[in-house]
Design a protein around this motif. Structure first.
Motif, PDB file in Angstrom:
ATOM      1  N   ILE A   5      -7.035  -3.182 -10.018  1.00 14.87           N
ATOM      2  CA  ILE A   5      -6.833  -4.245 -11.008  1.00 14.87           C
ATOM      3  C   ILE A   5      -5.346  -4.465 -11.272  1.00 14.87           C
ATOM      4  N   LYS A   6      -4.571  -3.363 -11.346  1.00 19.18           N
ATOM      5  CA  LYS A   6      -3.164  -3.520 -11.713  1.00 19.18           C
ATOM      6  C   LYS A   6      -2.299  -4.008 -10.568  1.00 19.18           C
ATOM      7  N   SER A   7      -2.569  -3.523  -9.365  1.00 24.97           N
ATOM      8  CA  SER A   7      -1.611  -3.852  -8.314  1.00 24.97           C
ATOM      9  C   SER A   7      -2.168  -4.813  -7.272  1.00 24.97           C
ATOM     10  N   ARG A   8      -3.447  -5.001  -7.237  1.00 26.26           N
ATOM     11  CA  ARG A   8      -3.981  -5.820  -6.148  1.00 26.26           C
ATOM     12  C   ARG A   8      -4.573  -7.134  -6.630  1.00 26.26           C
ATOM     13  N   ILE A   9      -4.430  -7.397  -7.885  1.00 28.54           N
ATOM     14  CA  ILE A   9      -5.008  -8.639  -8.372  1.00 28.54           C
ATOM     15  C   ILE A   9      -4.048  -9.784  -8.094  1.00 28.54           C
ATOM     16  N   ARG A  10      -4.602 -10.897  -7.720  1.00 27.36           N
ATOM     17  CA  ARG A  10      -3.758 -12.042  -7.410  1.00 27.36           C
ATOM     18  C   ARG A  10      -4.370 -13.255  -8.108  1.00 27.36           C
ATOM     19  N   VAL A  11      -3.629 -13.789  -9.056  1.00 27.77           N
ATOM     20  CA  VAL A  11      -4.126 -14.989  -9.725  1.00 27.77           C
ATOM     21  C   VAL A  11      -3.373 -16.172  -9.140  1.00 27.77           C
ATOM     22  N   SER A  33     -10.254   0.878  -0.455  1.00 28.74           N
ATOM     23  CA  SER A  33      -8.958   1.192   0.158  1.00 28.74           C
ATOM     24  C   SER A  33      -8.083  -0.044   0.297  1.00 28.74           C
ATOM     25  N   SER A  34      -8.686  -1.177   0.627  1.00 33.39           N
ATOM     26  CA  SER A  34      -7.829  -2.359   0.797  1.00 33.39           C
ATOM     27  C   SER A  34      -8.291  -3.498  -0.106  1.00 33.39           C
ATOM     28  N   GLY A  35      -9.070  -3.136  -1.118  1.00 32.72           N
ATOM     29  CA  GLY A  35      -9.654  -4.162  -1.981  1.00 32.72           C
ATOM     30  C   GLY A  35      -8.596  -4.973  -2.706  1.00 32.72           C
ATOM     31  N   ALA A  36      -8.907  -6.239  -2.897  1.00 32.30           N
ATOM     32  CA  ALA A  36      -7.996  -7.094  -3.649  1.00 32.30           C
ATOM     33  C   ALA A  36      -8.838  -8.070  -4.451  1.00 32.30           C
ATOM     34  N   VAL A  37      -8.311  -8.450  -5.570  1.00 32.47           N
ATOM     35  CA  VAL A  37      -9.012  -9.433  -6.392  1.00 32.47           C
ATOM     36  C   VAL A  37      -8.201 -10.708  -6.346  1.00 32.47           C
ATOM     37  N   LYS A  38      -8.819 -11.774  -5.959  1.00 34.93           N
ATOM     38  CA  LYS A  38      -8.112 -13.048  -5.948  1.00 34.93           C
ATOM     39  C   LYS A  38      -8.850 -13.979  -6.898  1.00 34.93           C
ATOM     40  N   ILE A  39      -8.105 -14.553  -7.795  1.00 37.57           N
ATOM     41  CA  ILE A  39      -8.724 -15.450  -8.767  1.00 37.57           C
ATOM     42  C   ILE A  39      -8.038 -16.805  -8.683  1.00 37.57           C
ATOM     43  N   ASP A  40      -8.806 -17.818  -8.443  1.00 38.00           N
ATOM     44  CA  ASP A  40      -8.260 -19.177  -8.444  1.00 38.00           C
ATOM     45  C   ASP A  40      -8.538 -19.801  -9.802  1.00 38.00           C
TER      46      ASP A  40
END
Ligand SMILES: [Zn+2]
Length: 324
Positions: A112-118, A134-141
């Motif tokens: 949540i802290k380092s891989r989230i991308r808004v 391991s490589s999860g990322a959250v992308k929010i449009d």
């Protein structure tokens, strides 16, 4: 008479379609029995994990102390609105992570802290979570009107819950996949996942101050988003204030938001089934019409003396009783 004959053909077609589907349920899966047994185990494990997590969220994870801290944050006028929303989300997240094993909480916090991308995206397309610890990322449009708002953080709370679900499932099952070979298994798993994630949204939205709620409402109305997304955002914002979690989830499911039916219809196995049904129905209707034409031909050629063949006796007599 012709209408009745047509009805009979349709009945025959549907019966044939169902038989065809039953016969072909495992078509294309040479080791169907093995797949079914694996699926059963997977259902037990994945569904049990997801159900436990959903039940955890249903109990609520914000203590009275957490709630009063969040209320204070929203009332703190020394902070700009986006920082208030961010700080409130931090409190919600830590309350949620508190109940989890430390190593899982650390993994999720890092995602949540380092891989989230808004990303600002005026063609709002919701949010998605790539589920891999391991490589999860959250992308929010999000449309720009909602960036930094409590709405952004409610979407993050939803994705936070998915990150937790994934981390816990990986921890217990190792590498796993959604059971996309089975409509019912997939629907069960996805339903529980989304119910948990929508519960997290509820907790994130519930304590927004009335002033902030009004600002969010106006921002949603102003944002250039599809009408269906706007109604979902407005409905969740409104209902989070006035409803219990149970009522909130029921309202979402009634509106088709991650209801079992909508999940099934939009899922890959669901679309596969609809396609199969369509093909089977066309095939069966065609077969029904051809069979009837063939019976008619046999009957015409034998005029007043019905044929004694088993085919004519078992099939044609049924088809033609009404049609002639
Ligand atoms: Zn979701």
């Amino acid at each position: 008479m012709a209408r009745l004959a047509c009805f009979l053909n349709i009945v025959l077609a549907v019966v044939s379609a169902v038989s065809l589907l039953n016969a072909g349920a495992f078509a294309g899966q040479p080791d169907g029995a093995c797949v079914a047994s694996d699926a059963k185990t997977l259902r037990k494990d994945l569904a049990a994990i997801l159900r436990d997590l959903r039940d955890d969220t249903a109990k609520g994870y914000l203590t009275g102390e957490d709630e009063s801290k969040i209320v204070d944050v929203y009332a703190d006028e020394s902070l700009p609105p986006n920082q208030r929303a961010e700080k409130a989300f931090g409190l919600v997240m830590e309350a949620r992570l508190r109940g989890l094993p430390v190593e899982i909480a650390d993994q999720v916090r890092a995602i949540i802290k380092s891989r989230i991308r808004v990303e600002v995206n005026n063609d709002y397309n919701g949010a998605y979570f790539k589920a891999d610890v391991s490589s999860g990322a959250v992308k929010i449009d999000l449309p720009e009107e909602l960036v930094g708002s409590p709405i952004q953080y409610s979407v993050m709370a939803h994705e936070l819950e998915h990150a937790i679900q994934d981390a816990v499932a990986v921890n217990v099952l190792g590498k796993y996949e959604m059971p996309e070979h089975s409509l019912s298994l997939y629907t069960d798993a996805k339903f529980l996942m989304e119910a948990g994630a929508m519960s997290a949204e509820y907790y994130s939205l519930r304590l927004i101050s009335p002033e902030e709620r009004l600002i969010c409402r106006n921002a949603i109305l102003k944002a250039d988003v599809p009408r269906s997304d706007r109604s979902i955002l407005l409905r969740m914002l409104n209902n989070s204030k006035s409803m219990s979690l149970k009522q909130f989830l029921s309202a979402e499911h009634r509106a088709g938001n991650y209801s079992r039916l909508s999940i099934a219809l939009h899922s890959r196995p669901g679309r596969r089934l609809v396609k199969k049904l369509g093909t089977a129905t066309v095939w069966a209707l065609g077969t029904g019409f051809i069979a009837r034409a063939y019976c008619q031909l046999l009957y015409d050629n034998n005029n007043e003396q019905p044929l004694q063949t088993p085919f004519f006796q078992t099939v044609c007599t049924k088809i033609m009783r009404i049609g002639i």
